[in-house]
Motif scaffolding. Structure first.
Motif, PDB file in Angstrom:
ATOM      1  N   TYR A  22       0.120  -4.217   2.652  1.00 36.14           N
ATOM      2  CA  TYR A  22       0.054  -2.939   1.953  1.00 36.14           C
ATOM      3  C   TYR A  22       0.996  -1.927   2.602  1.00 36.14           C
ATOM      4  O   TYR A  22       1.123  -1.871   3.828  1.00 36.14           O
ATOM      5  CB  TYR A  22      -1.371  -2.386   1.977  1.00 36.14           C
ATOM      6  CG  TYR A  22      -2.318  -3.105   1.060  1.00 36.14           C
ATOM      7  CD1 TYR A  22      -2.283  -2.895  -0.316  1.00 36.14           C
ATOM      8  CD2 TYR A  22      -3.257  -3.996   1.567  1.00 36.14           C
ATOM      9  CE1 TYR A  22      -3.163  -3.557  -1.158  1.00 36.14           C
ATOM     10  CE2 TYR A  22      -4.136  -4.666   0.733  1.00 36.14           C
ATOM     11  CZ  TYR A  22      -4.082  -4.443  -0.633  1.00 36.14           C
ATOM     12  OH  TYR A  22      -4.943  -5.106  -1.468  1.00 36.14           O
ATOM     13  N   ARG A  23       1.631  -1.124   1.777  1.00 37.17           N
ATOM     14  CA  ARG A  23       2.471  -0.019   2.243  1.00 37.17           C
ATOM     15  C   ARG A  23       1.598   1.238   2.295  1.00 37.17           C
ATOM     16  O   ARG A  23       0.775   1.466   1.404  1.00 37.17           O
ATOM     17  CB  ARG A  23       3.666   0.159   1.318  1.00 37.17           C
ATOM     18  CG  ARG A  23       4.518  -1.099   1.250  1.00 37.17           C
ATOM     19  CD  ARG A  23       5.465  -1.098   0.073  1.00 37.17           C
ATOM     20  NE  ARG A  23       6.528  -0.127   0.238  1.00 37.17           N
ATOM     21  CZ  ARG A  23       7.483   0.087  -0.682  1.00 37.17           C
ATOM     22  NH1 ARG A  23       7.482  -0.584  -1.829  1.00 37.17           N
ATOM     23  NH2 ARG A  23       8.441   0.976  -0.462  1.00 37.17           N
ATOM     24  N   LEU A  24       1.784   2.057   3.332  1.00 39.90           N
ATOM     25  CA  LEU A  24       0.892   3.194   3.581  1.00 39.90           C
ATOM     26  C   LEU A  24       1.650   4.508   3.515  1.00 39.90           C
ATOM     27  O   LEU A  24       2.774   4.616   4.027  1.00 39.90           O
ATOM     28  CB  LEU A  24       0.237   3.051   4.956  1.00 39.90           C
ATOM     29  CG  LEU A  24      -0.462   1.727   5.281  1.00 39.90           C
ATOM     30  CD1 LEU A  24      -1.078   1.786   6.676  1.00 39.90           C
ATOM     31  CD2 LEU A  24      -1.512   1.378   4.244  1.00 39.90           C
TER      32      LEU A  24
ATOM     33  N   THR B 165       5.287  10.597   4.243  1.00 41.64           N
ATOM     34  CA  THR B 165       4.224  11.602   4.198  1.00 41.64           C
ATOM     35  C   THR B 165       4.746  12.813   3.441  1.00 41.64           C
ATOM     36  O   THR B 165       5.921  13.174   3.549  1.00 41.64           O
ATOM     37  CB  THR B 165       3.781  12.028   5.617  1.00 41.64           C
ATOM     38  OG1 THR B 165       4.903  12.601   6.315  1.00 41.64           O
ATOM     39  CG2 THR B 165       3.251  10.842   6.411  1.00 41.64           C
TER      40      THR B 165
ATOM     41  N   ARG C   9     -11.309  -1.333   3.152  1.00 39.56           N
ATOM     42  CA  ARG C   9     -10.667  -2.549   3.674  1.00 39.56           C
ATOM     43  C   ARG C   9     -11.272  -3.796   3.043  1.00 39.56           C
ATOM     44  O   ARG C   9     -10.548  -4.689   2.586  1.00 39.56           O
ATOM     45  CB  ARG C   9     -10.814  -2.584   5.190  1.00 39.56           C
ATOM     46  CG  ARG C   9     -10.346  -3.860   5.853  1.00 39.56           C
ATOM     47  CD  ARG C   9     -10.655  -3.804   7.339  1.00 39.56           C
ATOM     48  NE  ARG C   9     -10.352  -5.056   8.009  1.00 39.56           N
ATOM     49  CZ  ARG C   9     -10.584  -5.271   9.310  1.00 39.56           C
ATOM     50  NH1 ARG C   9     -11.109  -4.309  10.053  1.00 39.56           N
ATOM     51  NH2 ARG C   9     -10.275  -6.435   9.850  1.00 39.56           N
TER      52      ARG C   9
ATOM     53  N   PHE D  22      -3.005   8.061   1.314  1.00 37.89           N
ATOM     54  CA  PHE D  22      -4.206   8.643   1.905  1.00 37.89           C
ATOM     55  C   PHE D  22      -4.079  10.158   2.037  1.00 37.89           C
ATOM     56  O   PHE D  22      -3.036  10.674   2.465  1.00 37.89           O
ATOM     57  CB  PHE D  22      -4.445   8.068   3.303  1.00 37.89           C
ATOM     58  CG  PHE D  22      -4.770   6.604   3.312  1.00 37.89           C
ATOM     59  CD1 PHE D  22      -6.085   6.173   3.196  1.00 37.89           C
ATOM     60  CD2 PHE D  22      -3.763   5.652   3.431  1.00 37.89           C
ATOM     61  CE1 PHE D  22      -6.387   4.814   3.192  1.00 37.89           C
ATOM     62  CE2 PHE D  22      -4.050   4.296   3.428  1.00 37.89           C
ATOM     63  CZ  PHE D  22      -5.367   3.881   3.308  1.00 37.89           C
TER      64      PHE D  22
ATOM     65  N   LEU E 237      -6.575   0.478   8.837  1.00 43.03           N
ATOM     66  CA  LEU E 237      -5.171   0.654   8.493  1.00 43.03           C
ATOM     67  C   LEU E 237      -4.321  -0.467   9.069  1.00 43.03           C
ATOM     68  O   LEU E 237      -3.385  -0.951   8.425  1.00 43.03           O
ATOM     69  CB  LEU E 237      -4.672   2.015   8.991  1.00 43.03           C
ATOM     70  CG  LEU E 237      -5.232   3.253   8.285  1.00 43.03           C
ATOM     71  CD1 LEU E 237      -4.603   4.510   8.862  1.00 43.03           C
ATOM     72  CD2 LEU E 237      -5.012   3.193   6.774  1.00 43.03           C
TER      73      LEU E 237
ATOM     74  N   ARG F  58      -2.155  -2.848   6.669  1.00 43.25           N
ATOM     75  CA  ARG F  58      -0.705  -2.929   6.839  1.00 43.25           C
ATOM     76  C   ARG F  58      -0.273  -4.364   7.148  1.00 43.25           C
ATOM     77  O   ARG F  58       0.732  -4.843   6.614  1.00 43.25           O
ATOM     78  CB  ARG F  58      -0.244  -1.970   7.945  1.00 43.25           C
ATOM     79  CG  ARG F  58       1.267  -1.817   8.005  1.00 43.25           C
ATOM     80  CD  ARG F  58       1.695  -0.611   8.793  1.00 43.25           C
ATOM     81  NE  ARG F  58       1.464  -0.755  10.218  1.00 43.25           N
ATOM     82  CZ  ARG F  58       2.063  -0.019  11.149  1.00 43.25           C
ATOM     83  NH1 ARG F  58       2.921   0.935  10.786  1.00 43.25           N
ATOM     84  NH2 ARG F  58       1.803  -0.189  12.421  1.00 43.25           N
TER      85      ARG F  58
ATOM     86  N   LEU G 228      -0.777   2.333  -0.731  1.00 36.14           N
ATOM     87  CA  LEU G 228      -2.003   3.095  -0.526  1.00 36.14           C
ATOM     88  C   LEU G 228      -1.630   4.478  -0.012  1.00 36.14           C
ATOM     89  O   LEU G 228      -0.978   4.602   1.030  1.00 36.14           O
ATOM     90  CB  LEU G 228      -2.916   2.389   0.478  1.00 36.14           C
ATOM     91  CG  LEU G 228      -3.213   0.916   0.205  1.00 36.14           C
ATOM     92  CD1 LEU G 228      -4.099   0.340   1.314  1.00 36.14           C
ATOM     93  CD2 LEU G 228      -3.857   0.732  -1.158  1.00 36.14           C
TER      94      LEU G 228
ATOM     95  N   PHE H 168       3.408   5.787   8.984  1.00 34.92           N
ATOM     96  CA  PHE H 168       3.374   5.752   7.522  1.00 34.92           C
ATOM     97  C   PHE H 168       4.787   5.709   6.957  1.00 34.92           C
ATOM     98  O   PHE H 168       5.711   6.313   7.504  1.00 34.92           O
ATOM     99  CB  PHE H 168       2.624   6.971   6.991  1.00 34.92           C
ATOM    100  CG  PHE H 168       1.179   7.012   7.413  1.00 34.92           C
ATOM    101  CD1 PHE H 168       0.213   6.328   6.702  1.00 34.92           C
ATOM    102  CD2 PHE H 168       0.799   7.721   8.552  1.00 34.92           C
ATOM    103  CE1 PHE H 168      -1.124   6.364   7.102  1.00 34.92           C
ATOM    104  CE2 PHE H 168      -0.521   7.759   8.961  1.00 34.92           C
ATOM    105  CZ  PHE H 168      -1.484   7.068   8.233  1.00 34.92           C
TER     106      PHE H 168
END
Length: 226
Positions: A104-106, A133, A211, A9, A96, A100, A7, A130
């Motif tokens: 899920y990877r952020l 970034t 979510r 953002f 989040l 996580r 994901l 994260f």
């Protein structure tokens, strides 16, 4: 719905409620140089771009020297407002954490500068939160897909297993250019009416909706792996 792994953002207007500070800082810089003040809708329309690209969109007539002085004035004013980090939108922290924890990877892909993002992350004690970034001043500005390509390559995730979440047309167009699905955020800089033509796979007006949309897939995949 695809089985997303990653994901990505946007920051301003998607995770952080910082739009008002951006608007104020643009108006302060315009006043400093006696430039016509853009209206709020115009400013909201450039949020998501890298700052040099945003200034060029608002004031295409500026030469490079004045554009750079405008950039510095904007940054100086924003810094005076940034003694405390902009608040995160309701549901972001809990959402989040849940995403996580579900596997899920952020990541973050933002029009902010690296210095600005690092300051924002530090303000929330998220320096290492994260996986990766990317910022506009270290790669190409949105809607160029380069920052998404770099994130996907670093994470080793295919474009069809990643999802871009953002509140600006630039976010959704960047995702399209990277052949990624996207979620349209309607509580940030731009309205869902502006974002809808880019065919997002989901529209949300609260972070919790993301979510709730993603978690059933995670539960199903977890059961299948048992």
């Amino acid at each position: 719905m695809p089985d997303y792994q990653l994901l990505v953002f946007d920051w301003d207007g998607t995770l952080a409620d910082s739009v008002a500070r951006i608007v104020e800082s643009v108006l302060a810089a315009a006043d400093r140089f006696d430039l016509h003040p853009p209206d709020e809708a115009q400013i909201r329309g450039i949020i998501g771009l890298g700052l040099p690209e945003a200034i060029a969109a608002l004031y295409p007539e500026l030469d490079s020297g004045l554009a750079e002085r405008f950039r510095l004035a904007y940054a100086d004013h924003y810094l005076t407002l940034d003694t405390t980090p902009p608040p995160l939108f309701p549901g972001v922290v809990e959402g989040l954490e849940a995403l996580r924890a579900a596997g899920y990877r952020l990541a973050v892909a933002t029009g902010k500068s690296r210095r600005g993002l690092q300051r924002a992350l530090a303000g929330h004690a998220w320096q290492d939160y994260f996986e990766i970034t990317r910022c506009a001043d270290e790669t190409a500005s949105k809607p160029d897909p380069r920052m998404l390509h770099e994130i996907l390559a670093r994470c080793g995730v295919a474009a069809d297993r990643a999802l871009m979440i953002g509140d600006a047309t630039f976010d959704l167009l960047m995702a399209r250019n990277a052949q990624m699905d996207a979620v349209a955020v309607g509580y940030g800089a731009q309205s869902l009416e502006r974002l809808r033509p880019f065919a997002p796979c989901l529209e949300i007006m609260e972070f919790a909706e993301l979510r709730h949309w993603l978690m059933p897939v995670t539960r199903r995949c977890s059961l299948e792996g048992v």
